[in-house]
Design a protein around this motif. Structure first.
Motif, short mmCIF file in Angstrom:
data_model
loop_
_atom_site.label_atom_id
_atom_site.label_comp_id
_atom_site.label_asym_id
_atom_site.label_seq_id
_atom_site.Cartn_x
_atom_site.Cartn_y
_atom_site.Cartn_z
N ASN A 237 0.82 -1.21 0.00
CA ASN A 237 0.00 0.00 0.00
C ASN A 237 0.85 1.26 0.00
OD1 ASN A 237 -1.58 1.99 2.37
ND2 ASN A 237 -2.57 1.58 0.42
N LEU A 238 0.37 2.30 -0.70
CA LEU A 238 0.95 3.63 -0.62
C LEU A 238 0.34 4.32 0.60
CD1 LEU A 238 2.70 5.88 -2.02
CD2 LEU A 238 0.57 6.62 -3.12
N PRO A 239 1.14 4.69 1.62
CA PRO A 239 0.58 5.20 2.87
C PRO A 239 -0.31 6.43 2.72
CG PRO A 239 2.89 4.65 3.16
CD PRO A 239 2.61 4.55 1.69
N GLU A 240 -0.10 7.22 1.66
CA GLU A 240 -0.89 8.45 1.48
C GLU A 240 -2.25 8.21 0.82
OE1 GLU A 240 3.20 9.27 2.19
OE2 GLU A 240 2.33 8.14 0.52
N GLU A 241 -2.50 6.99 0.33
CA GLU A 241 -3.76 6.72 -0.38
C GLU A 241 -4.25 5.32 -0.01
OE1 GLU A 241 -2.77 7.16 -4.51
OE2 GLU A 241 -2.65 9.35 -4.39
N TRP A 242 -5.34 5.22 0.71
CA TRP A 242 -5.82 3.92 1.16
C TRP A 242 -6.16 2.99 -0.01
CZ3 TRP A 242 -10.47 2.76 -0.82
CH2 TRP A 242 -11.39 3.80 -1.06
N TRP A 243 -6.44 3.56 -1.19
CA TRP A 243 -6.89 2.78 -2.35
C TRP A 243 -5.76 2.31 -3.27
CZ3 TRP A 243 -8.03 7.99 -1.49
CH2 TRP A 243 -7.27 8.90 -2.23
N HIS A 244 -4.52 2.73 -3.03
CA HIS A 244 -3.41 2.57 -3.98
C HIS A 244 -2.48 1.43 -3.55
CE1 HIS A 244 -0.25 4.62 -6.67
NE2 HIS A 244 0.44 3.69 -6.03
N PHE A 245 -2.33 0.41 -4.42
CA PHE A 245 -1.50 -0.74 -4.10
C PHE A 245 -0.64 -1.13 -5.31
CE2 PHE A 245 -4.87 -0.96 -1.03
CZ PHE A 245 -4.31 -1.54 0.10
N THR A 246 0.59 -1.58 -5.03
CA THR A 246 1.50 -2.03 -6.08
C THR A 246 1.94 -3.46 -5.81
OG1 THR A 246 2.32 0.22 -6.47
CG2 THR A 246 3.72 -1.60 -7.23
#
Length: 270
Positions: A237-246
């Motif tokens: 997860n990208l800590p600044e966006e709960w919806w964003h994953f790589t």
């Protein structure tokens, strides 16, 4: 008679030029064909048709307020390993009565360029009331909301949420309708069949930070459910966006692609 002679001289000159291979007028350049996706990219629907897709950048309901360059079809494209990992996460959530819903997947560089042009146009504030009500548009680059490159263009990053099954229909956005802040109470925000995550998708606000301490109770549990389901299959997860994953490791960690989003890019029709 004089006019006839002039016409004959012009025709003779054109004929001579043609015989010598001399261009007498600029030709129309043929359009450069769009690049194709490498064979490692797939349509998510071919790997898992049960995952809900609501591709926001194909529509006008996004922070720019218009369909974004490069989104020729409302479809999710990802590298095959990322798509297979989503399939595994979906299998676990389906057993609990939930489904994943993707908002964005692979994003062509031309789309990112569209974001950058929009961010530099300080007069265009039409979507501010919903997506960045508390952020001055002059701060979008400095605060990290907009950048000239995006991990999405590498093909292993996805923006998504969770929907409780059976999924309720989501009404279409009507351009020009009154906008409501993305961090408001769920009942007040634009209707989305997602579980309550505390903010809407693409909310430019610190409340969208995954571990913001103000997010508690059901909202915190829902964020943890999403992060747990994806983290168990290799997504970070990208800590600044709960919806964003790589998905890690990325198949193309240093390559930013620009093929448009369509079946044709994958070798299909349309």
């Amino acid at each position: 008679m004089i006019r006839t002679a002039a016409v004959l001289r012009k025709l003779a000159a054109l004929t001579t030029a043609a015989l010598l291979g001399v261009a007498v007028a600029p030709s129309t350049a043929s359009a450069t064909p769009d690049p194709k996706a490498p064979k490692e990219f797939v349509a998510l629907s071919d790997v898992d048709p049960t995952i809900i897709q609501e591709m926001r950048y194909f529509t006008e309901h996004n922070f720019v307020g218009e369909p974004i360059d490069g989104y020729k079809k409302p479809m999710c494209i990802l590298t095959r390993p990322a798509a297979k990992a989503l399939h595994k996460a979906q299998a676990g959530l389906l057993k609990k009565g939930y489904s994943l819903k993707v908002y964005d997947c692979y994003r062509p560089q031309r789309a990112v360029d569209h974001f950058v042009r929009w961010a530099k146009d300080l007069d265009d504030q039409r979507m501010k009331p919903e997506f960045y009500p508390q952020v001055d548009k002059t701060r979008l680059f400095a605060d990290g909301y907009i950048a000239e490159k995006s991990g999405h263009s590498r093909g292993s990053t996805v923006d998504l949420t969770i929907v409780k099954l059976p999924a309720r229909p989501t009404r279409p956005y009507v351009p020009g309708e009154q906008l409501v802040a993305c961090y408001g109470a769920q009942k007040d925000r634009f209707p989305d069949n997602s579980v309550d995550m505390g903010t809407g998708f693409d909310c430019f606000d610190t409340l969208a930070h995954t571990d913001d301490p103000r997010v508690q109770g059901v909202q915190r549990a829902n964020r943890d459910l999403l992060r747990g389901a994806l983290g168990g299959e290799g997504f970070v997860n990208l800590p600044e966006e709960w919806w964003h994953f790589t998905y890690k490791p990325e198949l193309f960690p240093d390559t930013y692609f620009d093929f448009p989003i369509s079946r044709r890019s994958l070798g299909g029709k349309g």
